[in-house]
Design an enzyme around this catalytic site. Structure first.
Site, mmCIF file in Angstrom:
data_model
loop_
_atom_site.group_PDB
_atom_site.id
_atom_site.type_symbol
_atom_site.label_atom_id
_atom_site.label_comp_id
_atom_site.label_asym_id
_atom_site.label_seq_id
_atom_site.Cartn_x
_atom_site.Cartn_y
_atom_site.Cartn_z
ATOM 1 N N HIS A 173 16.347 42.512 40.279
ATOM 2 C CA HIS A 173 16.980 41.417 41.012
ATOM 3 C C HIS A 173 16.510 41.360 42.467
ATOM 4 O O HIS A 173 17.173 40.804 43.325
ATOM 5 C CB HIS A 173 18.505 41.531 40.971
ATOM 6 C CG HIS A 173 19.035 41.848 39.613
ATOM 7 N ND1 HIS A 173 19.305 43.140 39.211
ATOM 8 C CD2 HIS A 173 19.293 41.052 38.552
ATOM 9 C CE1 HIS A 173 19.714 43.119 37.950
ATOM 10 N NE2 HIS A 173 19.715 41.881 37.525
HETATM 11 FE FE1 FES Z 1 19.530 44.728 40.461
HETATM 12 FE FE2 FES Z 1 17.886 46.678 41.281
HETATM 13 S S1 FES Z 1 18.209 44.744 42.147
HETATM 14 S S2 FES Z 1 19.152 46.640 39.534
#
Ligand code: FES
Length: 144
Positions: free
Chosen positions: A108
């Site tokens: 993410h």
């Molecule tokens: Fe979501 Fe690393 S940014 S698990």
């Protein structure tokens, strides 16, 4: 889980050594002088630049988040939802807001500097975890 010994004698400057501890990836990065210099440049963009949150032992509550400046020890798991971030050595820093080196989580998009300090405005809430560790001698770190 048993403590794990990490031999750092052959670690080159800039190299990341991977071991497993309690089923988790643990990293030891031998930081270059450039990497250490970069630590001061990003502080206004970090959530917890002084590592005041509790995810590290006391001896890692400092700017470089380690016992010896040169060697950074961290659990290689993103503090968002547990993916394993990529290590971005010098020259791969575009992912990290113009920072030369650090860690980037592809799941993410969380970004951490070369001391595992999390940037603002990414989903990960905390700096990378520093596990308990100490130096047995010049060449050996015991994690756990
Ligand atoms: Fe979501 Fe690393 S940014 S698990």
């Amino acid at each position: 889980g048993a403590p794990v010994e990490v031999n750092i004698r052959k670690a080159e400057p800039g190299q990341l050594v991977r071991v497993k501890w309690r089923g988790k990836p643990v990293w030891v990065v031998r930081r270059t002088p450039d990497m250490l210099e970069g630590l001061s440049k990003v502080e206004d963009r970090l959530r917890d630049p002084n590592s005041e949150e509790p995810q590290q032992p006391e001896y890692a509550q400092n700017q470089h988040r380690s016992i010896k400046e040169e060697f950074f020890v961290a659990v290689g798991i993103c503090t968002h939802l547990g993916c394993s971030p990529s290590y971005l050595e010098k020259g791969m820093g575009d992912h990290v807001d113009g920072v030369e080196s650090g860690f980037f989580c592809p799941c993410h998009g969380s970004k951490f500097d070369i001391a595992g300090r999390v940037f603002e405005s990414v989903p990960a809430p905390l700096n990378l975890v520093v596990p308990p560790h100490y130096f047995i001698d010049e060449n050996t770190i015991l994690v756990g």
